[in-house]
Design an enzyme around this catalytic site. Structure first.
Site, PDB file in Angstrom:
ATOM      1  CG  LEU A 153      -1.947  -1.100   1.311  1.00 20.54           C
ATOM      2  CD1 LEU A 153      -2.169  -1.539   2.733  1.00 20.54           C
ATOM      3  CD2 LEU A 153      -3.247  -0.639   0.672  1.00 20.54           C
ATOM      4  CG  ASP A 154       1.436   5.551  -2.340  1.00 18.90           C
ATOM      5  OD1 ASP A 154       2.626   5.744  -2.027  1.00 18.90           O
ATOM      6  OD2 ASP A 154       0.657   6.461  -2.670  1.00 18.90           O
TER       7      ASP A 154
END
Length: 213
Positions: A7-8
């Protein structure tokens, strides 16, 4: 089965734009420039910080990138890092993915020590125990290299790993490492950017990410 989800952070988990934009403007003013002439700085939120600082200064014919980075990071570390908020639906998304047996890991262009502080500040450590980002001094600034190191260090199977992010850098880094990717439309990149970068899927809400994974 997609067992691991990368996940960014900025523009995917958290709306960090207020703090980041304020730090860009502070940096420009400190270096003697009028930040007001640039208008909207959304484009500068999300890429590796060195790229954004360099591009901003280039518009003023200023090549003092290292000074710009130092100035930016001094304010960001003290103030800007806390000027962010979790997007609606993200805690529920993280809980659903965790309950479904997925392994979650933050993969951000932000410096790793800053990203660790943001995760703790937002109260998401229970869902996101593992955080990867750029290293102080410039290591792993390129997101594809950072993800390659993450996969190696953690032993994640690229064929069973999905990258979730809001900018082209996330999607391109995923493709370079053999990962599938989900582009999220609530962040800073937009559908055209994500589609052009080659995202496998698009999600308009955090709940759609859960369904796609």
């Amino acid at each position: 089965m997609n067992r691991t989800v990368l996940l960014d952070l900025d523009g995917t988990i958290a709306d960090s734009r207020p703090g980041i934009e304020a730090c860009f403007k502070f940096m420009l003013a400190e270096l003697g420039h009028d930040p007001g002439v640039l208008g909207d700085l959304s484009w500068a939120v999300g890429p590796p910080i060195g790229v954004s600082v360099g591009t901003l200064l280039e518009k003023y014919g200023d090549d003092r990138v290292e000074l710009g980075l130092t100035t930016y990071r001094a304010r960001y570390s003290a103030v800007g890092i806390y000027e962010c908020a979790v997007y609606p639906g993200i805690p529920q998304m993280l809980a659903s993915l965790t309950n479904a047996g997925r392994t979650l890991c933050v993969a951000t262009s932000k410096r790793r020590d800053f990203a660790e502080r943001v995760v703790d500040f937002l109260g998401l450590r229970a869902f996101l125990p593992t955080v990867y980002g750029a290293l102080p001094g410039g290591g792993l600034d390129d997101k594809k290299d950072m993800i390659a190191e993450l996969l190696r260090a953690e032993g994640y199977d690229p064929a069973a790993t999905t990258m979730v992010g809001d900018r082209m850098h996330d999607i391109r880094a995923a493709k370079a490492n053999g990962l599938r990717s989900i582009g999220v439309l609530w962040g800073y990149g937009g559908e055209a950017e994500l589609r052009d970068a080659g995202a496998n899927w698009m999600a308009t809400t955090p709940a759609e990410v859960v369904a796609l994974v």
